[in-house]
Structure formats: structure tokens, C-alpha cells
Design a protein around this motif. Sequence first.
Motif, PDB file in Angstrom:
ATOM      1  N   HIS A  78       0.846  -1.206   0.000  1.00 34.78           N
ATOM      2  CA  HIS A  78       0.000   0.000   0.000  1.00 34.78           C
ATOM      3  C   HIS A  78       0.884   1.259   0.000  1.00 34.78           C
ATOM      4  O   HIS A  78       0.593   2.232  -0.713  1.00 34.78           O
ATOM      5  CB  HIS A  78      -0.916  -0.033   1.235  1.00 34.78           C
ATOM      6  CG  HIS A  78      -1.721   1.206   1.423  1.00 34.78           C
ATOM      7  ND1 HIS A  78      -2.701   1.610   0.529  1.00 34.78           N
ATOM      8  CD2 HIS A  78      -1.697   2.172   2.390  1.00 34.78           C
ATOM      9  CE1 HIS A  78      -3.235   2.749   0.953  1.00 34.78           C
ATOM     10  NE2 HIS A  78      -2.641   3.108   2.063  1.00 34.78           N
ATOM     11  N   ARG A  82       0.901   4.424  -2.549  1.00 30.62           N
ATOM     12  CA  ARG A  82       0.691   5.804  -2.070  1.00 30.62           C
ATOM     13  C   ARG A  82       1.811   6.708  -2.546  1.00 30.62           C
ATOM     14  O   ARG A  82       1.591   7.876  -2.864  1.00 30.62           O
ATOM     15  CB  ARG A  82       0.648   5.834  -0.537  1.00 30.62           C
ATOM     16  CG  ARG A  82      -0.657   5.392   0.036  1.00 30.62           C
ATOM     17  CD  ARG A  82      -0.612   5.510   1.547  1.00 30.62           C
ATOM     18  NE  ARG A  82      -0.950   6.849   1.965  1.00 30.62           N
ATOM     19  CZ  ARG A  82      -2.088   7.158   2.599  1.00 30.62           C
ATOM     20  NH1 ARG A  82      -2.972   6.226   2.867  1.00 30.62           N
ATOM     21  NH2 ARG A  82      -2.341   8.384   2.961  1.00 30.62           N
ATOM     22  N   HIS A 103      -7.693   6.800  -1.652  1.00 32.36           N
ATOM     23  CA  HIS A 103      -6.977   5.538  -1.491  1.00 32.36           C
ATOM     24  C   HIS A 103      -7.960   4.387  -1.300  1.00 32.36           C
ATOM     25  O   HIS A 103      -8.638   4.323  -0.265  1.00 32.36           O
ATOM     26  CB  HIS A 103      -6.035   5.615  -0.289  1.00 32.36           C
ATOM     27  CG  HIS A 103      -5.059   6.754  -0.359  1.00 32.36           C
ATOM     28  ND1 HIS A 103      -4.126   6.862  -1.368  1.00 32.36           N
ATOM     29  CD2 HIS A 103      -4.881   7.838   0.433  1.00 32.36           C
ATOM     30  CE1 HIS A 103      -3.412   7.964  -1.182  1.00 32.36           C
ATOM     31  NE2 HIS A 103      -3.852   8.575  -0.099  1.00 32.36           N
ATOM     32  N   SER A 106      -8.651   2.452   2.029  1.00 35.89           N
ATOM     33  CA  SER A 106      -9.435   3.079   3.094  1.00 35.89           C
ATOM     34  C   SER A 106     -10.929   3.097   2.779  1.00 35.89           C
ATOM     35  O   SER A 106     -11.712   3.578   3.602  1.00 35.89           O
ATOM     36  CB  SER A 106      -8.970   4.520   3.301  1.00 35.89           C
ATOM     37  OG  SER A 106      -7.578   4.579   3.409  1.00 35.89           O
TER      38      SER A 106
END
Length: 249
Positions: A78, A82, A103, A106
Motif C-alpha cells: 500500500h 501511495r 486511497h 481506506s
Amino acid sequence: MIVLKLGGSAITDKERPETVDGEALASAADAISNALDDGLEGLVVVHGGGSFGHHNASEHGVSTTEGTRDVAAIGDIHGAMRTLNGFVRKRLLERDVSAVPVHPFSAAHRDGNGRLALPTGQVETLVGEGFVPVLHGDLVAHAGAGATVVSGDELVATLARDLEADRIGLCSTVPGVLDESDEVIDEIAAFEDAAGVLGESDATDVTGGMAAKVRALLALEAEASIFGLEDLEAFLAGEEPGTTITTVE
Ligand code: IP8
């Protein structure tokens, strides 16, 4: 509404882990910024992983079906995505594009059958408020499997369906789906139209190559185009460069 995927291999150097293709990303950001300056409204951007995310996912044995409960692995995969998302947004912000991050880790999840649920109210509201949401391939919570990969293509399909997108664009390293003589196939209306030439991607790609993309796009209602970076501006201006994947009636 346009849902645009910037292919990971189009904006990164796929041979070198965690390396952006600076020139390619700048040219994608230029095309987006120019299109918005020319009056384009309602754009959602999704980017893939390329040299970010795929290497990490395969190192940890994680794919769209093989999950992990290892929090370090989750942080790694992840985190890589990001990082790339930050680079993409930075290039857009430098050109005054109101890019904001979304994202999937989430927001989305898979049920026990692997079906993706991605609430789209956030993206829709952001677009309505004049932002350009920038999503990315990611990990998502997966009932019974920990966390699995969600590809940018799967996100594009879900967003296009739920937001009733008018057009879908997949910006790739190739100018379209190529036939045996490397000519762009103008139109694909059924998988069989191109089955012979749709191989798997050769670099490390845990979510499948062109074949998976075409299959997913054929299942959608909106018309989709697969094209190279040099045609991004034309696509955003309303043209149909590259290969058009038409709706199966
Ligand atoms: O490049 C993959 O996204 P894609 C994301 O769109 C990860 O398949 C985490 C490998």
C-alpha cells in the motif's frame, strides 16, 4: 464523466523498482491540464502500479486472489502505491489541476466471493465540487483472505459502472491492442475478435495483461478506448484514438 486510467507501465519504468518515468508522467499531466483548460469537466483519474506495487506484491505472494494478513507486507504494498499516487498528484498540482487522493484501501472491500465493493459517493461528490479524484491500484480488505490486490482496471470498471461514466480511457504503453503485424485493431466488440493476439504482460504484473483489460472493458456499458500516451490529449478532446472496445448489445 470520464474515467481515465493511466497505466502503471505508461508512467513508470517497469524494469526498475519504484522508478517514475518522469517524461511520460509530465506529458500525461500536460494533456490532462490542457484538456481541463479547454473546458473538460467531470474527470476521474485512476493509475496503476507499474514498477510500484507489483514487485512488492509478488515478493509477498499477494495477488487479487491470494491475500495476506502480514501488516508489514500490507504497509509495503500500500505504501508503494501511495508513493506513486503522491508523484502523480504532484505533477498534476504543478499544472494547477485540482487533484486529490482517494486511497481504495481506506474505502473498498471484497466479500467472501472476491466481489469488490467500492462506495462511489466520495468520488462523485469530489467531482461535483470541481476536484479531480486520483485513485490507484491498491490492496483492499478481503473477507476470509486478509487483504488482496485490487487493480486499477477493476477500479475503473466499478467506477464507470456506478458513476455511469460516459467514456473510459486506458492510457497504455502501446498505441492500442495490436494484431499479429503490430497494427492497431480499431475496434473490438467481442473477446474472440482479438483472442489470438491478447497475451499476458511480460514484466511482473500480478493483475494480468491486456487480455484481462479487454475482458473487463467488454463487460461495461460505456465505450472504452485503449491508446498510447501520445493520444491522451486527443482522447480527452473527445476523439477515439487507438482501439475502441464497444458495448456488447
Ligand atoms: O497496475 C496494481 O494495480 P494495476 C496495484 O492497475 C498493486 O494492476 C498493489 C499491485
